[in-house]
Scaffold this active site. Structure first.
Site, PDB file in Angstrom:
ATOM      1  N   ASP A 132       5.812   4.603   5.132  1.00 18.02           N
ATOM      2  CA  ASP A 132       6.614   3.891   5.880  1.00 18.02           C
ATOM      3  C   ASP A 132       6.760   2.473   4.906  1.00 18.02           C
ATOM      4  OD1 ASP A 132       4.117   3.184   6.623  1.00 18.02           O
ATOM      5  OD2 ASP A 132       4.802   1.863   8.237  1.00 18.02           O
ATOM      6  N   HIS A 133       6.150   2.225   3.727  1.00 24.03           N
ATOM      7  CA  HIS A 133       6.393   1.128   3.028  1.00 24.03           C
ATOM      8  C   HIS A 133       6.652   1.475   1.484  1.00 24.03           C
ATOM      9  CE1 HIS A 133       3.900  -1.720   5.457  1.00 24.03           C
ATOM     10  NE2 HIS A 133       3.729  -0.507   6.168  1.00 24.03           N
ATOM     11  N   HIS A 145       0.793  -1.129   0.153  1.00 24.52           N
ATOM     12  CA  HIS A 145      -0.076   0.131   0.035  1.00 24.52           C
ATOM     13  C   HIS A 145       1.005   1.216  -0.003  1.00 24.52           C
ATOM     14  CE1 HIS A 145       0.893  -0.656   4.203  1.00 24.52           C
ATOM     15  NE2 HIS A 145       0.439   0.567   4.593  1.00 24.52           N
ATOM     16  N   HIS A 150       6.342  -5.495  12.040  1.00 21.18           N
ATOM     17  CA  HIS A 150       5.602  -4.228  11.764  1.00 21.18           C
ATOM     18  C   HIS A 150       4.992  -3.853  13.178  1.00 21.18           C
ATOM     19  CE1 HIS A 150       2.530  -1.178  10.469  1.00 21.18           C
ATOM     20  NE2 HIS A 150       3.397  -1.073   9.262  1.00 21.18           N
ATOM     21  N   ASP A 167      -0.649  -3.753   5.488  1.00 19.52           N
ATOM     22  CA  ASP A 167      -1.313  -3.671   6.728  1.00 19.52           C
ATOM     23  C   ASP A 167      -2.629  -3.926   6.700  1.00 19.52           C
ATOM     24  OD1 ASP A 167       1.411  -2.176   7.436  1.00 19.52           O
ATOM     25  OD2 ASP A 167       0.489  -0.398   7.631  1.00 19.52           O
TER      26      ASP A 167
END
Length: 321
Positions: free
Chosen positions: A66-67, A62, A268, A210
């Site tokens: 942070d990704h 996504h 995570h 997530d």
């Protein structure tokens, strides 16, 4: 199939954990696939034994920072000195716009081609050895979980048995090794499977983040040899998890249990569980193991060879007999 965790923190990096990224190594073809690319991922490459020159595919779950904030830096560095031939990316619809804007406004010109595919539920990539599929997860933005399935391979080819049947070595052996039927010059029909040992059952790796607990994660994870699932919060912070559409440690364990996976690896983690706080990461591990005992906790630079559980079971059975 071996995975290396390059980042295991959620939201922001900490002194010991970078933000999300996992590398899947396919050593038999000198290839590396990346799942998510948080800020600083290229620095994590430098601290590992991974070769950026082997990078060929990147799968983005996504578009939260942070990704993805490490993508532009990594792709630019690959062009400067990584000797990368090409990179194919998969992710949400916004991924291509994000990359094009970054390249345009930074005036970055990659020395190799990239392709961007919009992920959709179902199979998104397949070759002779692997199938990659994805499914929707449940998060605040469009998010996908990914499943990599290694195709089954024929077992060991018994050359002596083939010779005993009067089958001369040559190109015909290749078909027999693949378990195919062949017709010999004398008219005999030979089933290659009869000359091979037990097949090597393909391994299955699933990555879910997530997400809050959802049916999509359970369905995607069915029978996985390894499930890597986010566990942002402790069970006592479940209300916060539901508000932010993240998982607790117990939710990750419930997905693993419902899907019948072999091994759960949690990742995570919220920085709120760092040493010195009332709830620690070890508490999250114990919460998960109470539901799904074969659970472990990932940390940066952990490398894990995904086992062939059916072969492990056979070896254990022989040892006990």
């Amino acid at each position: 199939m071996q995975i290396t965790f390059l980042g295991t923190s959620s939201g922001v990096p900490t002194r010991s954990r970078n933000v999300s990224s996992i590398a899947l190594r396919l050593p038999q073809r000198a290839e590396l696939w990346l799942f998510d690319c948080g800020e600083g991922t290229q620095h994590q490459f430098l601290r590992s034994d991974l070769k950026v020159s082997q990078l060929s595919r990147i799968f983005i779950t996504h578009m939260h920072g942070d990704h993805v904030f490490g993508l532009m830096g990594l792709l630019a560095s690959c062009g400067l000195g990584g000797n990368v031939k090409s990179v194919t990316l998969y992710g949400p619809p916004a991924l291509e716009d994000y990359l094009q804007a970054g390249l345009r406004y930074s005036q970055t010109h990659l020395a190799y081609p990239i392709k961007v595919h919009k992920s959709k539920p179902g199979v998104i990539y397949e070759d002779d050895e692997y199938v990659v599929s994805c499914a929707y997860l449940k998060h605040r933005v469009t998010a996908f979980g990914y499943r990599v399935t290694e195709k089954d391979r024929p077992g060991h080819f018994n050359v002596e048995k083939a010779k005993a049947l009067g089958i001369p070595p040559g190109p015909i052996y290749r078909k027999l090794k693949q378990g195919e039927f062949v017709t010999l010059p004398d008219g005999r029909k030979i089933n290659g499977a009869d000359l091979c040992g037990a097949p090597h059952v393909g391994r299955k790796f699933v990555y879910c983040t997530d997400t809050v607990f959802c049916d999509g994660a359970v369905e995607l994870s069915q029978g996985a040899d390894l499930l890597v699932h986010e566990a942002t919060f402790s069970h006592q912070d479940a209300e916060m998890a539901f508000q932010r559409l993240h998982s607790t440690s117990t939710m990750a364990a419930q997905v693993a249990l419902a899907a019948g996976v072999k091994h759960l690896m949690m990742t995570h983690f919220s920085p709120r569980y760092a040493p010195g706080n009332s709830v620690l990461l070890d508490d999250l591990l114990q919460e998960a193991r109470a539901i799904f005992p074969n659970t472990d906790m990932a940390y940066d630079f952990l490398s894990y060879e995904i086992p062939r559980w059916n072969e492990v079971s056979q070896l254990l059975a022989k040892a006990r007999s």
